[in-house]
Scaffold this active site. Sequence first.
Site, PDB file in Angstrom:
ATOM      1  N   HIS A  82      49.519 -53.497  21.234  1.00 19.00           N
ATOM      2  CA  HIS A  82      50.297 -52.557  22.153  1.00 19.00           C
ATOM      3  C   HIS A  82      50.387 -52.784  23.513  1.00 19.00           C
ATOM      4  CE1 HIS A  82      50.209 -50.170  18.069  1.00 19.00           C
ATOM      5  NE2 HIS A  82      49.031 -50.824  18.186  1.00 19.00           N
ATOM      6  N   CYS A  83      50.295 -53.841  23.973  1.00 14.54           N
ATOM      7  CA  CYS A  83      50.274 -54.276  25.544  1.00 14.54           C
ATOM      8  C   CYS A  83      48.845 -54.003  26.205  1.00 14.54           C
ATOM      9  CB  CYS A  83      51.535 -53.581  26.220  1.00 14.54           C
ATOM     10  SG  CYS A  83      52.932 -54.340  25.508  1.00 14.54           S
ATOM     11  N   VAL A  84      47.918 -53.807  25.345  1.00 12.19           N
ATOM     12  CA  VAL A  84      46.749 -53.371  25.886  1.00 12.19           C
ATOM     13  C   VAL A  84      45.950 -54.533  25.527  1.00 12.19           C
ATOM     14  CG1 VAL A  84      44.985 -51.743  26.317  1.00 12.19           C
ATOM     15  CG2 VAL A  84      47.244 -51.086  25.651  1.00 12.19           C
ATOM     16  N   ASN A 140      49.610 -53.263  29.992  1.00 21.93           N
ATOM     17  CA  ASN A 140      49.863 -54.426  31.085  1.00 21.93           C
ATOM     18  C   ASN A 140      50.595 -53.886  32.002  1.00 21.93           C
ATOM     19  OD1 ASN A 140      48.491 -56.536  29.715  1.00 21.93           O
ATOM     20  ND2 ASN A 140      49.954 -57.223  28.117  1.00 21.93           N
TER      21      ASN A 140
END
Length: 402
Positions: A358-360, A117
């Site tokens: 995982h912020c993806v 992100n």
Amino acid sequence: MDVSSIRSDFPIYSSEERDLVYFDNACQTFRPRQVIEAMNEYYELYPACGGRSVHRLATRVSIKLDEAREKVARFIGCDDPNCIIFTRGCTESLNMVAKGRLLKDGDHVLTTDMEHNSNHVPWVQVAMHQDIRHRIVGTPPSGIFDMDRFRDALDDVALVSMVHTNNVTGTTIPAGEIVKEAHDRGALVCLDGAQSTPHQRIDVKELDVDMFAFSSHKMLGPSGMGILYAKMDILERMEPLIGGGGGVGLTTYDRVEFLPPPERFESGLMNYSGVIGTAAAVDYLTRVGMEGVQEHERRLNDIVTRGLKDLPGISILPPADPALRSGIFSFNLQGMTSHDIAMIIDEMAKVLIRSGMHCVHPYFVSRGIDGCARASFYLYNTEEEAHRFVEAVKELSSVFSS
Ligand SMILES: Cc1ncc(COP(=O)(O)O)c(C=O)c1O
């Protein structure tokens, strides 16, 4: 690389938590006592402000700050320490690039479809306020970056901004080739080095990359510290994200003149102990040698992959070859959520891993996957820990997975 001697530098391995297996290094690593002591020394012996006051304590801080900049520059193969900006983390570094007004209306930015992100949200934000188009190059099912797709996507691109080593799959893109191709087509390149810098030798000059962002807390340094490297001509054109004291010369009521880089990007009292701790982390890694770190993580990933690849119900996120996944092993177990895996394996075997997206988020959402469990290794992890992890996942699978 002498792992047992390395472990003796990490206070946690002499504490009552010494028997836990810490495989969440892609999030944050442990810190050796050399880093902790350097930071404490700042607070105990010269807790002053650098670059402003002229007394003896402040001078000591300023000298430490200059030394740290030189060490970090050397660590990534940069000749000019003034090209190193200290930030609050890789996220802030990437925001500085995106919001630094380097692009003009009508320009296109190209990212991969697997960005953290930190290298996704800023471009979406910029596109809301400026006529900038954010374009995305897809990754094939093999998980390996496709240069042909990249070449096809380069038309009209002014800036390529990509994750160097991916935090979910561990794959590293062919940065040298990408930079060369992008430069030939007139585009700048920014790399998100949060997951590459801690695990392999980086040479920004050899790569000829224009901007390079990374974190300190993923490479033995303090939390909330990061770095932005950029070529000097780019820093001179880039607008500071934050304005204030320390970053400017004499101001009037209606005029502001920014100092040359790096000062113009470091307004406000800095995290001096963080900067000093970052330099100590860089010293530590330099002493160990990045080639040894990379080789060691590959060995651990090989043990884990060989131990688990044939387990019924397991799916390992591609690529299959552990040599292409740096120190990252991401997986799912049929019938379990990734959070269940992470919580139970901690309870059962004191193995600490990460779970979720995982912020993806776009990567997982577009592939209809809820997330994954991720084990990530570092220089202080042992082969015995890798085997313990394998046994713990097998046990988990036999008890809970369907
Ligand atoms: C690939 C990648 N980019 C950026 C970040 C964000 O880094 P920071 O926490 O330093 O802002 C992370 C953190 O996990 C990451 O893995």
